[in-house]
Design an enzyme around this catalytic site. Structure first.
Site, mmCIF file in Angstrom:
data_model
loop_
_atom_site.group_PDB
_atom_site.id
_atom_site.type_symbol
_atom_site.label_atom_id
_atom_site.label_comp_id
_atom_site.label_asym_id
_atom_site.label_seq_id
_atom_site.Cartn_x
_atom_site.Cartn_y
_atom_site.Cartn_z
ATOM 1 N N GLY A 25 -0.248 -9.080 15.525
ATOM 2 C CA GLY A 25 -0.266 -9.849 16.033
ATOM 3 C C GLY A 25 -0.609 -10.852 17.519
ATOM 4 O O GLY A 25 -0.997 -11.249 18.139
ATOM 5 N N TYR A 175 2.962 -1.676 -0.629
ATOM 6 C CA TYR A 175 1.799 -1.743 0.427
ATOM 7 C C TYR A 175 0.798 -1.164 0.570
ATOM 8 O O TYR A 175 0.315 -1.943 0.913
ATOM 9 C CB TYR A 175 2.907 -1.714 1.313
ATOM 10 C CG TYR A 175 2.150 -1.183 2.887
ATOM 11 C CD1 TYR A 175 2.570 -2.656 3.702
ATOM 12 C CD2 TYR A 175 1.853 -0.197 3.350
ATOM 13 C CE1 TYR A 175 1.272 -2.640 4.543
ATOM 14 C CE2 TYR A 175 0.994 -0.410 4.282
ATOM 15 C CZ TYR A 175 1.464 -1.509 5.330
ATOM 16 O OH TYR A 175 0.620 -1.497 6.660
#
Length: 279
Positions: A25, A175
């Site tokens: 990000g 995950y």
């Protein structure tokens, strides 16, 4: 298209990136700022949000940056952030659901969200679901627009008899399951939005990027985070992909995801479960 660089331009586009203070990000924010985008950056740490904002403005002076603070492990905070966005932002061209909880240092440690859900399922799947659904009016009014979901090549089927992994917990497996749920929903969302000018796609950006999440899990990074940013930026900006919808990409390649993601009955079961969890 930028006439000087020949690259797709994001000038005039407003892009929201979740998990913008670290890892992928963070790199996306820097790359997209350089292309002229207005950036809406999400994080759960105000100091880190201030830091990435300063870095963006140093790298690309004049870039419009606005920040949104929320802990995605709390769906109430996700909803509150969405409300702030709807109140403050006139448009949203791209939503990048990037924020993630990785395996962590202790793979046997089962953690819960504020609502009592398994943490990885909550942050990696339920939070993007809630945020995106809340922002659909803004995405639709800004069409053509895009939803880009950052998934993973690490994929494991959702076990509907133990969705919250209460037995034999393994954080890496959790995950991988959360990423399959994310891809399943991406395909359903794409079909839902097909006639509304909004596309939804998922991708595996790169294998074992050098991010805090990879290092925290005790895994050896294989590539720099820049390598993951390139295919992600392509999904965000490439005009050739404007009508591409409901696809899963392994980096730059349109690929096949886990078999369960194409199982209509499994997707319907996940959709019903999800609605009950976020109600």
């Amino acid at each position: 298209m930028d006439m000087h660089t020949g690259k797709p331009s994001t000038r005039g586009k407003t892009i929201l990136i979740t998990g913008a203070t670290r890892g992928l990000g963070h790199q996306l924010a820097l790359d997209l700022a350089a292309d002229g985008a207005t950036l809406l950056l999400h994080g759960r740490d105000s100091a880190r949000l201030d830091e990435i904002t300063a870095q963006v403005r140093t790298a690309a002076p004049g870039t419009a940056v606005r920040t949104y603070l929320a802990d995605l492990a709390d769906l109430d905070q996700v909803r509150a952030m969405a409300a702030r966005l709807l109140d403050a932002e006139p448009r949203l061209d791209v939503l990048v659901n990037n924020a993630v909880v990785g395996a962590g240092a202790d793979w046997t440690k089962r953690e819960l969200s504020a609502q009592g859900y398994e943490l990885r399922f909550a942050v990696n799947y339920l939070a993007p679901y809630v945020l995106t659904r809340a922002l659909l009016p803004l995405l639709t009014s800004s069409a053509p627009s895009r939803v880009v979901n950052v998934a993973s090549i690490g994929q494991a089927p959702v076990d509907f008899d133990d969705v919250m992994l209460e037995h034999a917990y393994d954080a890496l497996h959790a995950y991988c399951r959360s990423k399959v749920a994310l891809i399943m929903w991406t395909f359903d969302l794409a079909a839902e939005l097909a006639d509304r000018g909004v596309t939804a796609n998922a991708l595996h950006p790169a294998h074992l990027m050098d991010t805090p999440g990879v290092r925290d899990a005790g895994l050896e990074p294989a590539v720099g985070v820049e390598e993951g940013a390139q295919p992600t930026v392509r999904l965000i900006t490439d005009p050739a992909l404007e009508s591409t919808n409901g696809r899963y990409f392994d980096r730059f390649t349109d690929s096949r995801a886990h078999d369960q993601t194409y199982d209509a009955a499994a997707r319907a079961r996940l959709a019903t479960l999800t609605r009950s969890l976020v109600a």
